[in-house]
Design an enzyme around this catalytic site. Sequence first.
Site, PDB file in Angstrom:
ATOM      1  N   SER A  51       0.837  -1.162   0.181  1.00 18.79           N
ATOM      2  CA  SER A  51      -0.094   0.016  -0.093  1.00 18.79           C
ATOM      3  C   SER A  51       0.798   1.289  -0.005  1.00 18.79           C
ATOM      4  O   SER A  51       0.385   2.357  -0.386  1.00 18.79           O
ATOM      5  CB  SER A  51      -1.138   0.070   1.276  1.00 18.79           C
ATOM      6  OG  SER A  51      -1.934  -1.036   1.066  1.00 18.79           O
ATOM      7  N   GLY A 228      -4.054  -2.192  -0.886  1.00 12.25           N
ATOM      8  CA  GLY A 228      -3.278  -1.785  -1.985  1.00 12.25           C
ATOM      9  C   GLY A 228      -3.155  -0.190  -2.323  1.00 12.25           C
ATOM     10  O   GLY A 228      -3.628   0.442  -1.517  1.00 12.25           O
ATOM     11  N   GLY A 230      -2.752   3.615  -4.350  1.00  9.22           N
ATOM     12  CA  GLY A 230      -3.161   4.272  -5.469  1.00  9.22           C
ATOM     13  C   GLY A 230      -4.688   4.773  -5.176  1.00  9.22           C
ATOM     14  O   GLY A 230      -5.280   4.716  -4.066  1.00  9.22           O
ATOM     15  N   CYS A 256      -9.349  -1.834   3.318  1.00  9.47           N
ATOM     16  CA  CYS A 256      -8.680  -0.723   2.964  1.00  9.47           C
ATOM     17  C   CYS A 256      -8.960  -0.208   1.515  1.00  9.47           C
ATOM     18  O   CYS A 256     -10.016   0.179   1.256  1.00  9.47           O
ATOM     19  CB  CYS A 256      -6.990  -0.838   3.015  1.00  9.47           C
ATOM     20  SG  CYS A 256      -6.208   0.806   3.328  1.00  9.47           S
ATOM     21  N   LEU A 257      -8.150  -0.346   0.466  1.00  5.52           N
ATOM     22  CA  LEU A 257      -8.454  -0.180  -0.795  1.00  5.52           C
ATOM     23  C   LEU A 257      -9.602  -1.122  -1.274  1.00  5.52           C
ATOM     24  O   LEU A 257     -10.492  -0.731  -2.134  1.00  5.52           O
ATOM     25  CB  LEU A 257      -7.201  -0.248  -1.758  1.00  5.52           C
ATOM     26  CG  LEU A 257      -7.462  -0.018  -3.074  1.00  5.52           C
ATOM     27  CD1 LEU A 257      -7.888   1.189  -3.526  1.00  5.52           C
ATOM     28  CD2 LEU A 257      -6.184  -0.333  -3.929  1.00  5.52           C
ATOM     29  N   ASN A 298      -3.501   2.731   7.175  1.00  4.38           N
ATOM     30  CA  ASN A 298      -2.773   2.963   6.117  1.00  4.38           C
ATOM     31  C   ASN A 298      -3.410   3.549   4.706  1.00  4.38           C
ATOM     32  O   ASN A 298      -3.701   2.812   4.102  1.00  4.38           O
ATOM     33  CB  ASN A 298      -1.506   2.014   5.724  1.00  4.38           C
ATOM     34  CG  ASN A 298      -0.744   2.406   4.441  1.00  4.38           C
ATOM     35  OD1 ASN A 298      -0.576   3.661   4.116  1.00  4.38           O
ATOM     36  ND2 ASN A 298      -0.179   1.390   3.863  1.00  4.38           N
ATOM     37  N   PHE A 301      -6.705   7.838   0.746  1.00  2.51           N
ATOM     38  CA  PHE A 301      -7.986   8.051   0.273  1.00  2.51           C
ATOM     39  C   PHE A 301      -9.195   7.533   1.228  1.00  2.51           C
ATOM     40  O   PHE A 301      -8.936   6.359   2.083  1.00  2.51           O
ATOM     41  CB  PHE A 301      -8.190   7.298  -1.104  1.00  2.51           C
ATOM     42  CG  PHE A 301      -7.277   7.950  -2.366  1.00  2.51           C
ATOM     43  CD1 PHE A 301      -7.892   8.811  -3.105  1.00  2.51           C
ATOM     44  CD2 PHE A 301      -5.912   7.573  -2.256  1.00  2.51           C
ATOM     45  CE1 PHE A 301      -7.034   9.500  -4.071  1.00  2.51           C
ATOM     46  CE2 PHE A 301      -5.060   8.137  -3.232  1.00  2.51           C
ATOM     47  CZ  PHE A 301      -5.764   8.982  -3.864  1.00  2.51           C
ATOM     48  N   HIS A 342      -6.715  -2.013   9.186  1.00  6.03           N
ATOM     49  CA  HIS A 342      -6.186  -3.363   9.047  1.00  6.03           C
ATOM     50  C   HIS A 342      -6.394  -4.225  10.284  1.00  6.03           C
ATOM     51  O   HIS A 342      -5.133  -4.253  11.180  1.00  6.03           O
ATOM     52  CB  HIS A 342      -4.592  -3.223   8.693  1.00  6.03           C
ATOM     53  CG  HIS A 342      -4.246  -2.561   7.126  1.00  6.03           C
ATOM     54  ND1 HIS A 342      -4.268  -3.175   6.348  1.00  6.03           N
ATOM     55  CD2 HIS A 342      -4.363  -1.248   6.727  1.00  6.03           C
ATOM     56  CE1 HIS A 342      -4.211  -2.418   5.158  1.00  6.03           C
ATOM     57  NE2 HIS A 342      -4.260  -1.338   5.487  1.00  6.03           N
ATOM     58  N   GLU A 344      -5.505  -7.300  10.207  1.00  3.86           N
ATOM     59  CA  GLU A 344      -4.554  -8.120  10.295  1.00  3.86           C
ATOM     60  C   GLU A 344      -3.265  -7.635  10.896  1.00  3.86           C
ATOM     61  O   GLU A 344      -2.208  -8.408  10.902  1.00  3.86           O
ATOM     62  CB  GLU A 344      -4.264  -8.570   8.750  1.00  3.86           C
ATOM     63  CG  GLU A 344      -3.448  -7.861   8.087  1.00  3.86           C
ATOM     64  CD  GLU A 344      -4.013  -6.558   7.636  1.00  3.86           C
ATOM     65  OE1 GLU A 344      -3.169  -5.254   7.281  1.00  3.86           O
ATOM     66  OE2 GLU A 344      -5.061  -6.496   7.919  1.00  3.86           O
TER      67      GLU A 344
END
Length: 368
Positions: A51, A228, A230, A256-257, A298, A301, A342, A344
């Site tokens: 990420s 991930g 972007g 996340c993403l 983390n 966006f 996250h 994990e």
Amino acid sequence: MKLSLKQKAHLLLEDGLVLEGTAIGKLGTSGGEICFNTGMTGYQEIYTDPSYFGQIIVNTTPHIGNYGVVDAEQESDTPKISGLVVNDYSKVHSRYTADESLQQYFEKHNVVGIADVDTRMLVRHLRSKGAMNAIISSELSVDELKEKLKDVPSMDGLELSSVVCTKERKYFGEPNAEFKVAVLDLGIKNSILKNLALRGVYCEIFPAKSSFEDLKSFNPDGYFISNGPGDPAVMDYAVDTVSKMLAEDKPIFGICLGHQIIARACGVGTYKMHHGHRGLNHPILNLQTGLSEITSQNHGFVVSAEDVEKSDKVEATHTHLNDKTIAGIKVKGKKAFSVQYHPESSPGPHDSRYLFDDFIQLIKESKK
């Protein structure tokens, strides 16, 4: 070229701020979006998290490198950061189980960095001015860096998952495990796969641009959408795949993403944050239980809270207690949910690992 003692390096930010320090890692020049992480430990896990691809990391904890690196603690096969900014960098380590020093690791993997920087001042600057591009160099003049910085792409509108994901289908876990999950790899961390395997899951991991038909061919009991790097707004290929997953109505879990892609598949927008959330100490409110969780985060966006409130397809399940941003959603009438943080997280915190159990429970119920 080997690093000499106290070789000078410079950090140039997009807004013109120039800081001088000492070169660490490999001698050279590297640019990316600069951001800070407030975690007090786990630097190797940060540097190898996909990420962070395309980003220069500023560690707020002052001592970096003092416990070396251990191969087993990597979140991917190599460091993914574009560069590193630290205050006090240790080229020696005291951890007897370490495989090598952080300096040896960075030289091996061509990571450029700068130390002896006032990171407290720098982080306050980034908190005030927001995320921006930057460049580190131990070989170019400041004037040369100003020209070089123009070539660093903006993270806003940048698609990176197809760069960092697996290039071919692969497997993780025991083939005779109780459950099968198809994983859409947008930049997945090893800790996620380990948490799924520990709960009796055999994973097939698919490249980011795989079609829904590809994932369905595994005949999975559920789907996982990974974290991930972007901008999710330019990932229509993933949104299309996840939309078809939702239509099939098998259990889906996103992190996340992956959370942002599930939201966009439900018509909920995303936007770039001022400076993002990155650290191991972010407080989350679980709206379903009323309990708080300390989480690892983390992301730069985030899902639009306004769109979630208006949506007839999703509802919020978690919010960030610092700024009230959306930290989790579930899809109404579907077996699908996601979180922005996250669960994990390694080395910790572990407050939210119950989410993996919730996913397994959904799979068990759907198989009845």
